[in-house]
Scaffold this motif. Sequence first.
Motif, PDB file in Angstrom:
ATOM      1  N   ASN A  57       0.802  -1.138   0.021  1.00  0.00           N
ATOM      2  CA  ASN A  57       0.092   0.026  -0.242  1.00  0.00           C
ATOM      3  C   ASN A  57       0.840   1.295  -0.089  1.00  0.00           C
ATOM      4  O   ASN A  57       0.529   2.117  -0.719  1.00  0.00           O
ATOM      5  CB  ASN A  57      -0.878   0.160   1.118  1.00  0.00           C
ATOM      6  CG  ASN A  57      -0.393  -0.229   2.526  1.00  0.00           C
ATOM      7  OD1 ASN A  57       0.889  -0.228   2.505  1.00  0.00           O
ATOM      8  ND2 ASN A  57      -1.193  -0.788   3.499  1.00  0.00           N
ATOM      9  N   VAL A  58       2.173   1.302   0.825  1.00  0.00           N
ATOM     10  CA  VAL A  58       2.971   2.472   0.824  1.00  0.00           C
ATOM     11  C   VAL A  58       4.247   2.060   0.913  1.00  0.00           C
ATOM     12  O   VAL A  58       4.649   0.666   1.427  1.00  0.00           O
ATOM     13  CB  VAL A  58       2.464   3.395   1.908  1.00  0.00           C
ATOM     14  CG1 VAL A  58       2.694   2.559   3.318  1.00  0.00           C
ATOM     15  CG2 VAL A  58       3.469   4.548   1.993  1.00  0.00           C
ATOM     16  N   ILE A  72       2.559   5.573  -3.142  1.00  0.00           N
ATOM     17  CA  ILE A  72       1.192   4.932  -2.460  1.00  0.00           C
ATOM     18  C   ILE A  72       0.411   4.524  -3.631  1.00  0.00           C
ATOM     19  O   ILE A  72       0.446   5.045  -4.513  1.00  0.00           O
ATOM     20  CB  ILE A  72       0.331   6.185  -1.687  1.00  0.00           C
ATOM     21  CG1 ILE A  72       1.318   6.666  -0.580  1.00  0.00           C
ATOM     22  CG2 ILE A  72      -1.145   5.635  -1.434  1.00  0.00           C
ATOM     23  CD1 ILE A  72       0.589   7.656  -0.063  1.00  0.00           C
ATOM     24  N   ALA A  77      -5.045   0.414  -1.274  1.00  0.00           N
ATOM     25  CA  ALA A  77      -5.608   1.107  -0.281  1.00  0.00           C
ATOM     26  C   ALA A  77      -7.156   0.914  -0.239  1.00  0.00           C
ATOM     27  O   ALA A  77      -7.561   0.855   0.679  1.00  0.00           O
ATOM     28  CB  ALA A  77      -5.109   2.798  -0.287  1.00  0.00           C
ATOM     29  N   VAL A  92      -5.676   6.684   2.518  1.00  0.00           N
ATOM     30  CA  VAL A  92      -4.571   7.146   1.900  1.00  0.00           C
ATOM     31  C   VAL A  92      -3.735   8.074   2.494  1.00  0.00           C
ATOM     32  O   VAL A  92      -2.580   8.239   2.539  1.00  0.00           O
ATOM     33  CB  VAL A  92      -4.908   7.609   0.308  1.00  0.00           C
ATOM     34  CG1 VAL A  92      -3.984   8.168  -0.233  1.00  0.00           C
ATOM     35  CG2 VAL A  92      -5.326   6.404  -0.683  1.00  0.00           C
ATOM     36  N   LEU A  95      -1.689   6.425   5.147  1.00  0.00           N
ATOM     37  CA  LEU A  95      -0.704   5.920   4.742  1.00  0.00           C
ATOM     38  C   LEU A  95       0.313   6.874   4.239  1.00  0.00           C
ATOM     39  O   LEU A  95       1.711   6.825   4.497  1.00  0.00           O
ATOM     40  CB  LEU A  95      -0.915   4.948   3.310  1.00  0.00           C
ATOM     41  CG  LEU A  95      -1.847   3.877   3.431  1.00  0.00           C
ATOM     42  CD1 LEU A  95      -2.270   3.441   2.006  1.00  0.00           C
ATOM     43  CD2 LEU A  95      -0.949   2.642   4.098  1.00  0.00           C
TER      44      LEU A  95
END
Length: 126
Positions: A57-58, A72, A77, A92, A95
Motif C-alpha cells: 500500500n505504501v 502510495i 488502499a 490514503v 498511509l
Amino acid sequence: MDTLSISSTVKTYPQHEYQVIKDAILGKRYSLSLVFVGTKRAAQLNKEHRQQTYSPNVLSFPLDEATGEIFICPQVAKKQADKYALSTAGYVAFLFIHGCLHLKGHEHSDTMDTQEKKYLTRFNIS
C-alpha cells in the motif's frame, strides 16, 4: 516554498493537504516526492527494494537526511480501508502519514501508532 512534488501514474488519487501534513511531520525544509502508482509498479518497487513479491500500500525511501520519496498505491488502499475503519481517501492520508513517520525515523511501534493517531485527529482524517 513548496517542498513537496506530487505525481501519479494512475488516473485518480485522493486530494489532501499533503504539503501541510508533510510540513507538520518532516518540517518545511524537507523535500519530498509523493508518487501514486498502480499495483504493477508498486510490486516492481517492492521487489527491487525489499525483495518482496506483493503490491504494497505504501513504500517510503529516505534519499538523505532532508530528502525522501513516498509511493502510495490507491488500488491496494481501497481494498484495505474498511479494515481500518477509514474511507479510502482517509486511508490514503493515513498511509501518507505512515510513510512520513518512517522517513522521520520511526519504526513500527506503539510510539508510531500514537503519532499516527495524533496526526489523523489533527488533520480530521476519517
